[in-house]
Each structure stands twice: as C-alpha cells, then as structure tokens.
Design a protein around this motif. Structure first.
Motif, mmCIF file in Angstrom:
data_model
loop_
_atom_site.group_PDB
_atom_site.id
_atom_site.type_symbol
_atom_site.label_atom_id
_atom_site.label_comp_id
_atom_site.label_asym_id
_atom_site.label_seq_id
_atom_site.Cartn_x
_atom_site.Cartn_y
_atom_site.Cartn_z
ATOM 1 N N LEU A 71 0.853 -1.190 0.000
ATOM 2 C CA LEU A 71 0.000 0.000 0.000
ATOM 3 C C LEU A 71 0.889 1.240 0.000
ATOM 4 O O LEU A 71 1.761 1.381 0.859
ATOM 5 C CB LEU A 71 -0.916 0.031 1.229
ATOM 6 C CG LEU A 71 -2.012 -1.034 1.314
ATOM 7 C CD1 LEU A 71 -2.705 -0.971 2.671
ATOM 8 C CD2 LEU A 71 -3.037 -0.875 0.193
ATOM 9 N N VAL A 72 0.660 2.115 -0.964
ATOM 10 C CA VAL A 72 1.372 3.388 -1.031
ATOM 11 C C VAL A 72 0.328 4.491 -1.096
ATOM 12 O O VAL A 72 -0.496 4.515 -2.016
ATOM 13 C CB VAL A 72 2.303 3.469 -2.252
ATOM 14 C CG1 VAL A 72 2.984 4.835 -2.308
ATOM 15 C CG2 VAL A 72 3.339 2.356 -2.223
ATOM 16 N N LEU A 73 0.340 5.381 -0.120
ATOM 17 C CA LEU A 73 -0.618 6.487 -0.057
ATOM 18 C C LEU A 73 0.100 7.791 -0.405
ATOM 19 O O LEU A 73 1.119 8.117 0.198
ATOM 20 C CB LEU A 73 -1.225 6.582 1.335
ATOM 21 C CG LEU A 73 -2.277 7.680 1.557
ATOM 22 C CD1 LEU A 73 -3.513 7.433 0.700
ATOM 23 C CD2 LEU A 73 -2.665 7.762 3.033
ATOM 24 N N VAL A 74 -0.433 8.494 -1.395
ATOM 25 C CA VAL A 74 0.142 9.762 -1.840
ATOM 26 C C VAL A 74 -0.915 10.848 -1.694
ATOM 27 O O VAL A 74 -2.072 10.663 -2.108
ATOM 28 C CB VAL A 74 0.615 9.683 -3.301
ATOM 29 C CG1 VAL A 74 1.198 11.017 -3.758
ATOM 30 C CG2 VAL A 74 1.645 8.571 -3.484
ATOM 31 N N GLY A 75 -0.535 11.951 -1.104
ATOM 32 C CA GLY A 75 -1.461 13.062 -0.935
ATOM 33 C C GLY A 75 -0.717 14.334 -0.608
ATOM 34 O O GLY A 75 0.527 14.327 -0.519
#
Length: 277
Positions: A71-75
């Motif tokens: 899981l990679v979360l970008v924001g």
C-alpha cells in the motif's frame, strides 16, 4: 480517495475466487490472501475518510522493476508506505525490532514487520530519487485493521497504527500542512504508474538521473538494481533484509553492515620487553 488496485488474481468485479486464491498463495506465500483482506479493509476505511486529493496504490509493481509494494498512499501531506499486517495476538515493537514476549524475554518474530516497512520505504525513496523526485521522505507505517492485534511499543522506528486508530490517522492527514500541491501529487502518480518523470526528462533532471528511464533495467549478469521480493518465504531469518536490495544499496539500507577497519599488527617483544627493530 482515488484507489488504484493492481492486486493480481483479482477479477474485474473485485473478487478473488478459490482457484485464483490458491494460485496467489502458491506464488506469494500462504499468508497472501490474508494480507489482501487486511489491505482491502484498510483501503475501505481510508477511502471513507480521505478526499479526492489522496491516491492509494494497492499491490503496485514499480515499472521496469520487480518491486511489489503493498500500500502506497500519496497526498498533499506526503508519501506513506503502509505495511498492512494480518497477524493477531500481542506483539512488541522495540525500536527496529519486532517480536513477542515469553515471560519477560523478548522473542524476535520470524518476519520483522518493522524492518520490512523500513526497507520497502527506502526502496521506494531510492526509486523516486533516481527519477528526479527529491526533497521529501517516504514515511514507513505499520498498520493493522484487525482488532485482534495489539502492539506494545518502545521508541518504534516506524509509525504504528492499530485498528482503532486508522480513522484518527486519516484525520491527521487531512489536517496536516500540505507538502505537495495537486500538480505534484499528479506527477508522483505518473512516476509510480509509468516510471517516467517530467523532471527527469528535462536537461537538468536528465543529468542528475543519468537517463533514469533505463536506470532500473537489469545490469549485466542478470540482477536488477532495485529487486525486492515481498513474500514471507524470502524472510525466513528474523530481521533479514532482501539480499538483492542490500547488495544493490549496501550503504543506503537501514541497518546495513559497514566494513570493519583492519587492525594494526602488534609489534613483537623480546624477552626483556624491548621491541625488535
């Protein structure tokens, strides 16, 4: 939240049938399906809390590499590598160690989930750096959506988020000071999906990344520069890192051994204690 799911063996309807489940477990390890279920639960919680300015990548394979990331979360606040746990029971995170307690004795787990998260975040960091995306840090996170897991911690090396704190984690991201604008978020999405960067394509970026489009291709001899296998079978030794990753970046990997300095030879003495010349 935009959710980009690249989970193998999943149908267009989002299901994983029994046959595909068996194939996935044979290829990725017996705990593969349990990891997918935990990832799905985390994605569901984050999706209900985070807005469209966030992107969650699930089981993405970085282009031109064999690197599979869970899981990679970008924001706007940054980039987060989430190691989703399927374990149950009571565990302890002690700095960069991961294990259980037997009486008063700390027993390391077969798979060090803290170091696994650190290693994956470091690999993703190097991937971004070599494509010209610098000036930020990928934050490693160990997260669980199962209330049957409890983690006691002492100065943990990564952020720990248990099932009852995922909502608070999402809220903290919404309230955090932005590090990226939406153009940068879109550019990082492009880099993760295509392996190409507008910055690396510019004359300055091209010099810095040394033709980054080909930097991840296998070197002569058959081994790639950024190989990383995300499966339980590759981590039989507690705390062990992926051998290919350590070999590729011995000076950059967390906990990598440094060469020892050679000891100076001792001078021999004669019977009356004077050194020979």
């Amino acid at each position: 939240m935009k959710h980009i799911d690249k989970t193998p063996y999943r149908s267009e309807s989002g299901e994983i049938n029994i046959i595909n489940r068996a194939q996935g477990m044979l290829k990725y390890g017996m705990s593969w399906y349990n990891r997918i279920k935990v990832q799905d639960a985390i994605a569901g919680i984050l999706g209900r809390q985070l807005g469209g300015q966030f992107i969650l990548f699930q089981n993405i394979t970085l282009p031109e590499t064999d690197i599979d990331l869970p899981l990679v979360l970008v924001g706007p606040p940054g980039v987060y590598l989430i190691n989703a746990l399927h374990e149950r029971g009571v565990y302890m995170a002690r700095e960069d160690e991961w294990g259980t307690l037997t009486g008063e004795t700390f027993v390391p787990a077969r798979i060090n989930q803290v170091k696994r998260a650190m290693t994956m975040s470091k690999v993703l960091q190097v991937y971004f750096d070599r494509l010209g995306q610098k000036g930020f840090q990928v934050e490693p996170i160990v997260m669980s959506a199962d209330p049957g897991l409890h983690i006691d911690s002492t100065r943990p090396a990564v952020r720990l988020v248990m099932s009852d704190a995922i909502d608070r984690f999402a809220l903290s991201l919404i309230q955090a000071r932005p590090a990226f604008d939406m153009n940068m978020v879109a550019e990082l999405e492009r880099v993760i999906l295509t392996g190409k960067s507008r910055q690396a394509a510019s004359p300055t970026g091209a010099q810095e990344s040394a033709q980054a489009g080909a930097v991840f291709l296998p070197q002569e001899g058959g081994s790639g520069e950024l190989e990383f296998a995300f499966s339980d079978e590759t981590e039989a030794a507690p705390g062990a890192e992926s051998p290919s990753v350590v070999a590729a970046f011995p000076e950059e990997m967390p906990g990598a051994a440094r060469p020892k300095k050679a000891k100076k030879p001792k001078r021999k003495k004669n019977q009356i204690g004077r050194a020979h010349v």
